[in-house]
Design a protein around this motif. Structure first.
Motif, short mmCIF file in Angstrom:
data_model
loop_
_atom_site.label_atom_id
_atom_site.label_comp_id
_atom_site.label_asym_id
_atom_site.label_seq_id
_atom_site.Cartn_x
_atom_site.Cartn_y
_atom_site.Cartn_z
N VAL A 184 0.85 -1.18 0.00
CA VAL A 184 0.00 0.00 0.00
C VAL A 184 0.90 1.25 0.00
O VAL A 184 1.87 1.33 0.76
CB VAL A 184 -0.93 0.00 1.23
N GLY A 185 0.59 2.16 -0.89
CA GLY A 185 1.38 3.38 -1.02
C GLY A 185 2.44 3.32 -2.09
O GLY A 185 3.02 4.35 -2.46
N ASP A 186 2.71 2.12 -2.62
CA ASP A 186 3.71 1.98 -3.69
C ASP A 186 3.19 2.56 -5.00
O ASP A 186 1.98 2.61 -5.25
CB ASP A 186 4.06 0.52 -3.92
N ARG A 187 4.15 2.93 -5.85
CA ARG A 187 3.85 3.32 -7.23
C ARG A 187 3.87 2.05 -8.07
O ARG A 187 4.82 1.26 -8.00
CB ARG A 187 4.90 4.31 -7.73
N VAL A 188 2.82 1.84 -8.86
CA VAL A 188 2.68 0.63 -9.66
C VAL A 188 2.58 1.01 -11.13
O VAL A 188 1.83 1.94 -11.49
CB VAL A 188 1.42 -0.16 -9.23
N THR A 189 3.32 0.29 -11.96
CA THR A 189 3.31 0.56 -13.40
C THR A 189 3.04 -0.72 -14.16
O THR A 189 3.67 -1.76 -13.90
CB THR A 189 4.65 1.17 -13.85
N ILE A 190 2.11 -0.65 -15.10
CA ILE A 190 1.76 -1.76 -15.98
C ILE A 190 1.97 -1.28 -17.41
O ILE A 190 1.59 -0.16 -17.74
CB ILE A 190 0.30 -2.19 -15.78
N PHE A 213 2.42 1.71 -24.23
CA PHE A 213 1.52 2.42 -23.32
C PHE A 213 1.80 1.99 -21.88
O PHE A 213 2.28 0.87 -21.63
CB PHE A 213 0.07 2.12 -23.68
N THR A 214 1.45 2.89 -20.97
CA THR A 214 1.68 2.63 -19.54
C THR A 214 0.49 3.09 -18.73
O THR A 214 -0.06 4.16 -18.98
CB THR A 214 2.94 3.39 -19.07
N LEU A 215 0.10 2.26 -17.76
CA LEU A 215 -0.86 2.64 -16.73
C LEU A 215 -0.09 2.75 -15.43
O LEU A 215 0.65 1.82 -15.07
CB LEU A 215 -1.97 1.60 -16.59
N THR A 216 -0.26 3.85 -14.72
CA THR A 216 0.42 4.05 -13.45
C THR A 216 -0.59 4.31 -12.35
O THR A 216 -1.53 5.08 -12.53
CB THR A 216 1.40 5.24 -13.54
N ILE A 217 -0.39 3.63 -11.22
CA ILE A 217 -1.12 3.94 -10.00
C ILE A 217 -0.10 4.61 -9.10
O ILE A 217 0.89 3.99 -8.69
CB ILE A 217 -1.70 2.68 -9.33
N SER A 218 -0.30 5.88 -8.78
CA SER A 218 0.75 6.64 -8.11
C SER A 218 0.97 6.19 -6.66
O SER A 218 2.09 6.23 -6.15
CB SER A 218 0.43 8.14 -8.13
N THR A 271 -3.26 -8.07 -16.18
CA THR A 271 -2.23 -7.99 -15.14
C THR A 271 -2.93 -8.03 -13.79
O THR A 271 -3.74 -7.15 -13.50
CB THR A 271 -1.40 -6.70 -15.26
N LYS A 272 -2.65 -9.05 -13.01
CA LYS A 272 -3.28 -9.20 -11.70
C LYS A 272 -2.45 -8.47 -10.66
O LYS A 272 -1.25 -8.76 -10.49
CB LYS A 272 -3.41 -10.67 -11.35
N VAL A 273 -3.07 -7.51 -9.99
CA VAL A 273 -2.37 -6.69 -8.99
C VAL A 273 -2.82 -7.12 -7.60
O VAL A 273 -4.02 -7.15 -7.30
CB VAL A 273 -2.65 -5.20 -9.21
N GLY A 274 -1.85 -7.48 -6.76
CA GLY A 274 -2.13 -7.89 -5.39
C GLY A 274 -1.37 -7.04 -4.39
O GLY A 274 -0.47 -6.26 -4.76
N ILE A 275 -1.73 -7.22 -3.13
CA ILE A 275 -1.07 -6.47 -2.05
C ILE A 275 -0.03 -7.37 -1.38
O ILE A 275 -0.31 -8.54 -1.07
CB ILE A 275 -2.09 -6.00 -1.01
N LYS A 276 1.17 -6.81 -1.18
CA LYS A 276 2.23 -7.57 -0.53
C LYS A 276 2.00 -7.67 0.96
O LYS A 276 1.53 -6.71 1.58
CB LYS A 276 3.56 -6.83 -0.81
#
Lengths: 107, 119
Positions: free
Chosen positions: A15-21, A71-76, A102-107
């Protein structure tokens, strides 16, 4: 048909990380690129259209960029409610095609 | 508000047909097309086709040509997708979506209809 390839296939972040796909098209699609996310058991939801335009009501932590083939999707700053599978879609030509997700999970 | 409400789950035998409905409300029906997208269990999204609600022009995915028919009823603001000669590979959740041609997006989606093909 235009092939859409996403990477990575899955990721875990805090939570709080920057994520890029990333999403790559097999040929140029200008900016005819949309991003959706899909939560388990739910319909896809539109996040970004025309590569970088935020859909109304979508939080500003989501952003998109790119043109042509890359292309890029970013979750800031990742939030727990962002757990989902993310798909890119090209609307440049028929048949419209989606990336594999792309499956995004929480660490 | 924009809503797309789909018909309920269906079970069919191989070789049969299924017709899924999608009732639209909250906007002018003939201003936007309707896309159909399906998702096999545990798999990604597959575009099936699109229909203009204005003049009934259709575009179908080549792999479904000859087996799929998309129609609309403007009097009831309902879209339909019929799939014939079903096989086990057609087991999937079927979604309708409002096709915003100006933006090139499917911006509102139905809740999905599970079609199970089982002997």
């Amino acid at each position: 048909d235009i092939q859409m390839t996403q990477s990575p296939s899955s990721l875990s972040a805090s939570v709080g990380d920057r994520v890029t796909i990333t999403c790559r098209a097999s040929q140029s699609i200008s900016t005819y690129l949309n991003w959706y996310h899909q939560k388990p058991g739910k319909a896809p939801k539109l996040l970004i259209h025309a590569a970088s335009s935020l859909q109304s009501g979508v939080p500003s932590r989501f952003s998109g960029s790119g043109s042509g083939t890359d292309f890029t999707l970013t979750i800031s700053s990742l939030e727990p409610e962002d757990i989902a599978t993310y798909y890119c879609q090209q609307s440049y030509s028929i048949p419209q095609t989606f990336g594999q997700g792309t499956k995004v999970g929480i660490k | 508000q924009v809503q797309l409400v789909q018909s309920g789950a269906e079970v069919r035998k191989p070789g049969a047909s299924v017709k899924v409905s999608c009732k639209a409300s909250g906007y002018t029906f003939t201003t936007y097309g309707i896309s159909w997208v399906r998702q096999a269990p545990g798999q990604g999204l597959e575009w099936m086709g699109w229909i203009s609600t204005y003049n009934d022009i259709t575009n179908y995915a080549q792999k479904l040509q000859g087996r799929v028919t998309m129609t609309t009823d403007t009097s009831t603001t309902t879209a339909y997708m019929e799939l014939r000669s079903l096989t086990f590979d057609d087991t999937a959740v079927y979604y309708c979506a409002r096709a915003n041609a100006a933006a090139g997006t499917d911006d509102y989606w139905g809740q999905g209809t599970l079609v199970t093909v089982s002997s």
